[in-house]
Design a protein around this motif. Structure first.
Motif, short mmCIF file in Angstrom:
data_model
loop_
_atom_site.label_atom_id
_atom_site.label_comp_id
_atom_site.label_asym_id
_atom_site.label_seq_id
_atom_site.Cartn_x
_atom_site.Cartn_y
_atom_site.Cartn_z
N ASN A 120 0.81 -1.22 0.00
CA ASN A 120 0.00 0.00 0.00
C ASN A 120 0.84 1.27 0.00
N ASP A 121 2.14 1.13 -0.09
CA ASP A 121 3.02 2.31 -0.17
C ASP A 121 2.58 3.17 -1.35
N PRO A 122 2.37 4.47 -1.16
CA PRO A 122 1.83 5.32 -2.24
C PRO A 122 2.72 5.37 -3.47
N ILE A 123 4.02 5.35 -3.29
CA ILE A 123 4.94 5.39 -4.44
C ILE A 123 4.86 4.08 -5.22
N PHE A 124 4.82 2.96 -4.49
CA PHE A 124 4.73 1.67 -5.17
C PHE A 124 3.40 1.54 -5.91
N GLN A 125 2.32 1.98 -5.25
CA GLN A 125 1.01 1.90 -5.89
C GLN A 125 0.95 2.74 -7.16
N THR A 126 1.55 3.91 -7.11
CA THR A 126 1.53 4.80 -8.28
C THR A 126 2.34 4.22 -9.45
N LEU A 127 3.51 3.67 -9.14
CA LEU A 127 4.43 3.23 -10.19
C LEU A 127 4.35 1.74 -10.50
N SER A 128 3.51 1.00 -9.79
CA SER A 128 3.48 -0.45 -9.97
C SER A 128 3.14 -0.88 -11.41
N PRO A 129 2.25 -0.18 -12.16
CA PRO A 129 2.03 -0.61 -13.55
C PRO A 129 3.31 -0.58 -14.37
N ARG A 130 4.10 0.47 -14.19
CA ARG A 130 5.38 0.55 -14.91
C ARG A 130 6.37 -0.48 -14.39
N TYR A 131 6.36 -0.69 -13.11
CA TYR A 131 7.28 -1.64 -12.48
C TYR A 131 7.07 -3.04 -13.06
N PHE A 132 5.84 -3.52 -13.06
CA PHE A 132 5.57 -4.88 -13.55
C PHE A 132 5.75 -4.97 -15.07
N TYR A 133 5.42 -3.89 -15.77
CA TYR A 133 5.61 -3.89 -17.22
C TYR A 133 7.09 -4.00 -17.57
N LEU A 134 7.93 -3.24 -16.88
CA LEU A 134 9.37 -3.25 -17.16
C LEU A 134 10.00 -4.58 -16.79
N LEU A 135 9.56 -5.18 -15.68
CA LEU A 135 10.07 -6.51 -15.32
C LEU A 135 9.75 -7.52 -16.41
N SER A 136 8.52 -7.48 -16.89
CA SER A 136 8.11 -8.42 -17.94
C SER A 136 8.86 -8.15 -19.24
N MET A 137 8.98 -6.87 -19.62
CA MET A 137 9.63 -6.53 -20.88
C MET A 137 11.12 -6.89 -20.86
N ALA A 138 11.78 -6.68 -19.73
CA ALA A 138 13.20 -7.03 -19.64
C ALA A 138 13.40 -8.54 -19.83
N GLU A 139 12.50 -9.31 -19.25
CA GLU A 139 12.59 -10.77 -19.40
C GLU A 139 12.30 -11.18 -20.84
N ARG A 140 11.34 -10.53 -21.48
CA ARG A 140 11.03 -10.85 -22.87
C ARG A 140 12.18 -10.45 -23.80
N ILE A 141 12.88 -9.37 -23.48
CA ILE A 141 14.04 -8.98 -24.28
C ILE A 141 15.12 -10.05 -24.19
N ALA A 142 15.36 -10.54 -22.98
CA ALA A 142 16.37 -11.59 -22.80
C ALA A 142 16.01 -12.84 -23.61
N ASP A 143 14.74 -13.20 -23.60
CA ASP A 143 14.29 -14.37 -24.38
C ASP A 143 14.42 -14.11 -25.88
N ALA A 144 14.10 -12.89 -26.31
CA ALA A 144 14.20 -12.55 -27.73
C ALA A 144 15.64 -12.58 -28.22
N CYS A 145 16.57 -12.22 -27.34
CA CYS A 145 17.99 -12.27 -27.70
C CYS A 145 18.44 -13.70 -27.98
N ASP A 146 17.79 -14.66 -27.35
CA ASP A 146 18.09 -16.07 -27.62
C ASP A 146 17.39 -16.57 -28.87
N ALA A 147 16.41 -15.79 -29.35
CA ALA A 147 15.60 -16.23 -30.49
C ALA A 147 16.14 -15.65 -31.80
#
Length: 393
Positions: A120-147
């Motif tokens: 419930n931290d206000p900063i985490f709540q505000t930025l969480s959409p970007r946080y989870f999006y960036l985590l997912s995108m970074a992982e997808r980039i790593a997978d794409a580099c193998d592809a």
């Protein structure tokens, strides 16, 4: 004197190439001139090319021939998917490591926020959409580099950081919250920098490889003729340089098939031990000379791949890397062994910590070619003698 002779000969050869006196198939002197950003007769092309020859090719057995081999390889790679080429594999490994490193930092920061302040931290709540999006995108980039290069390019076209409301105005950030917000921005910039480097289309990359092959072929044809003229002129004047001496030694000590000559075997019998320092800075010619005048049982090589700084004058650190990855540990009871000198008696702890951190990050990017291991990390053994400390005022 030798440099002056070389530049004069090279200048004459360039003139011959322009006039059609020397015109082998595949030589494009106009292209080389254009690349050098000069014009015929300006007097700058010959010195520039000689510097390239002197620092990268001269003194290396078969150095000029490697340009021809490189041209063949580049022509072959022009038809390959980019991430299957040498340059592509290195770039993919770099992008993958960059993405995973950014993800690890961001994940650690997010975990810190959650453990300290909760979801419930206000900063985490505000930025969480970007946080989870960036985590997912970074992982997808790593997978794409193998592809494939195309798979990574597809991610670039869909990348869109979610919009979020502004963080609470006047909010007093805790240190961890400020770091979390900064890392969100830094990760976004880092991933965008990867995508921005993918502007080249596949046909552009294929053209670049083909064009590079033509350059390499032209350089080979020019330098092969120059080397023949240069050698003949030095022989006529009875002069030589250090690299010539190395090549003469190679000729005396190795037969055409690479086996030792009688002279090399005689020298080998004369030495109880052959100890060579700074082995990370030898070239292939020097390495072969050391091999034929010694044996696996009496040749002791000391080096540190981290200290290789002489590639500009022909050093090939890959040789030392190849040796250390092929030699077994001492307990294998082989005729060869790798001994790790991990204790540092010279530097302070902060220096060692920083150096370990740098190479822990850099060396894994190149994969197994260096064979970076835990034993490569240094430990501080420097002691502080109180009587040698500077006085405090």
């Amino acid at each position: 004197e030798i440099d002056l002779i070389a530049v004069t000969l090279l200048d004459d050869l360039i003139e011959d190439a322009y006039n059609g006196v020397y015109a082998p198939e595949g030589l494009d002197i106009g292209m080389l001139t254009e690349i050098a950003e000069t014009v015929k007769g300006s007097g700058t092309l010959a010195p520039m090319l000689y510097k390239l020859y002197k620092t990268r090719l001269h003194g290396i057995k078969g150095g000029v021939l490697r340009l021809s081999e490189g041209a063949d390889k580049l022509s072959e790679e022009a038809s390959l998917p980019f991430f299957e080429t040498r340059a592509g594999r290195a770039l993919a490994a770099h992008y993958k490591e960059t993405a995973l490193h950014a993800r690890a930092l961001l994940l650690a920061s997010g975990d810190s926020i959650l453990s300290l302040f909760g979801k419930n931290d206000p900063i985490f709540q505000t930025l969480s959409p970007r946080y989870f999006y960036l985590l997912s995108m970074a992982e997808r980039i790593a997978d794409a580099c193998d592809a494939s290069y195309d798979a990574l390019g597809a991610l670039a076209s869909e990348y869109a950081l979610p919009k979020v409301p502004q963080c609470p105005r006047g909010y007093e950030y805790a240190k961890e919250e400020a770091l979390f917000k900064t890392l969100i921005g830094d990760t976004d910039k880092m991933l965008k920098s990867i995508f921005e480097a993918l502007a080249w289309k596949n046909e552009d990359l294929a053209y670049a490889f083909s064009a590079s092959a033509r350059v390499s072929r032209s350089l080979y044809l020019l330098f092969a003729e120059f080397e023949a003229r240069f050698f003949a002129e030095k022989k006529r004047r009875a002069i030589c340089d250090h690299s010539d001496i190395t090549n003469y030694a190679y000729t005396l000590l190795l037969k055409e098939d690479g086996t030792p000559t009688p002279l090399a075997l005689e020298m080998r019998d004369a030495f109880d031990a052959v100890c060579i320092d700074e082995y990370q800075d030898v070239n292939e010619t020097q390495h072969r000379i050391f091999e034929v005048i010694s044996t696996e049982r009496n040749r002791f090589m000391v080096g540190d791949i981290k200290q290789s700084i002489y590639a500009f004058r022909g050093a090939v650190p890959d040789i030392f890397a190849r040796l250390r990855t092929s030699f077994p540990a001492p307990e294998a009871n082989d005729t060869r062994a790798v001994l790790y000198l991990t204790r540092n008696f010279r530097s302070e702890e902060p220096v060692i910590t920083f150096a370990n951190g740098v190479f822990d990050f850099l060396f894994p990017v190149v994969g197994g070619s260096i064979g970076y291991r835990e034993q490569d990390r240094l430990s501080t053994f420097k002691t502080r003698d109180e009587k040698h400390l500077l006085p405090t005022v």
